[in-house]
Design a protein around this motif. Structure first.
Motif, short mmCIF file in Angstrom:
data_model
loop_
_atom_site.label_atom_id
_atom_site.label_comp_id
_atom_site.label_asym_id
_atom_site.label_seq_id
_atom_site.Cartn_x
_atom_site.Cartn_y
_atom_site.Cartn_z
N THR A 1 -3.07 3.75 -2.11
CA THR A 1 -3.37 2.80 -3.18
C THR A 1 -2.82 1.42 -2.84
O THR A 1 -1.68 1.27 -2.43
CB THR A 1 -2.75 3.28 -4.51
N VAL A 2 -3.66 0.40 -3.02
CA VAL A 2 -3.22 -0.99 -2.88
C VAL A 2 -2.74 -1.45 -4.25
O VAL A 2 -3.45 -1.30 -5.24
CB VAL A 2 -4.38 -1.89 -2.39
N ARG B 1 0.86 -1.18 0.00
CA ARG B 1 0.00 0.00 0.00
C ARG B 1 0.89 1.23 0.00
O ARG B 1 1.80 1.36 0.82
CB ARG B 1 -0.91 0.00 1.23
N LYS C 1 -1.13 3.08 5.40
CA LYS C 1 -0.52 3.72 4.22
C LYS C 1 1.00 3.71 4.35
O LYS C 1 1.55 3.89 5.44
CB LYS C 1 -1.00 5.16 4.09
N LYS D 1 -7.49 2.10 -5.39
CA LYS D 1 -7.60 3.03 -4.26
C LYS D 1 -9.07 3.24 -3.90
O LYS D 1 -9.43 3.36 -2.75
CB LYS D 1 -6.95 4.36 -4.59
N THR E 1 -7.36 1.43 5.99
CA THR E 1 -6.59 0.50 6.83
C THR E 1 -7.54 -0.47 7.52
O THR E 1 -8.59 -0.08 8.01
CB THR E 1 -5.77 1.30 7.87
N SER F 1 -3.74 -2.08 -9.46
CA SER F 1 -3.84 -1.28 -8.25
C SER F 1 -5.29 -0.84 -8.04
O SER F 1 -6.10 -0.87 -8.97
CB SER F 1 -2.93 -0.07 -8.33
N VAL G 1 -5.97 -4.69 4.89
CA VAL G 1 -5.21 -3.61 4.30
C VAL G 1 -4.29 -3.00 5.38
O VAL G 1 -4.75 -2.63 6.45
CB VAL G 1 -6.15 -2.52 3.73
#
Length: 120
Positions: free
Chosen positions: A18-19, A13, A117, A71, A86, A69, A114
């Motif tokens: 963005t993952v 992340r 960041k 977000k 998160t 990706s 998640v």
């Protein structure tokens, strides 16, 4: 990294939230599926809610690093944009089909929380 006999998945992340992921077929999978495949993500979930999958079909060489990706996302049937947060629980489900053998294919999924960041 999540290692598996079908594909290894790595993700992180960014500081912007963005993952990002990398989906790489293993040598074993490449041997069974052949030199060209299509990888898609027909299903994905955030916190057990089905979402519009963030990865369409990608026909590529089986050695390709399938990456993407996300977000923001939409729950299926909704136009409301949600932002990845998160500790969201994300499940990605990939489908792999062979170009040389229509009967050959594989699936792979991961479920993760998640991270904060910038962790990755």
């Amino acid at each position: 990294m999540w290692k598996h006999s079908v594909a290894n998945v790595d993700w992180d992340r960014t500081r912007a939230g963005t993952v990002r992921w990398n989906f790489k077929l293993t040598a074993r999978s490449r041997a069974k599926l052949g030199p060209a495949v299509t990888v898609s993500m027909p299903n994905a979930w955030v916190n057990n809610h089905a979402i519009n999958a963030p990865y369409g079909p990608h026909p590529r060489a089986s050695t390709y690093n399938f990456h993407g990706s996300m977000k923001k996302y939409n729950r299926k049937g909704s136009s409301t944009k949600h932002t990845i947060r998160t500790k969201n629980k994300i499940t990605f489900y990939w489908l792999v089909t062979s170009h040389s053998n229509p009967r050959a294919g594989a699936t792979r999924y991961i479920t993760c929380l998640v991270p904060p960041k910038g962790s990755g």
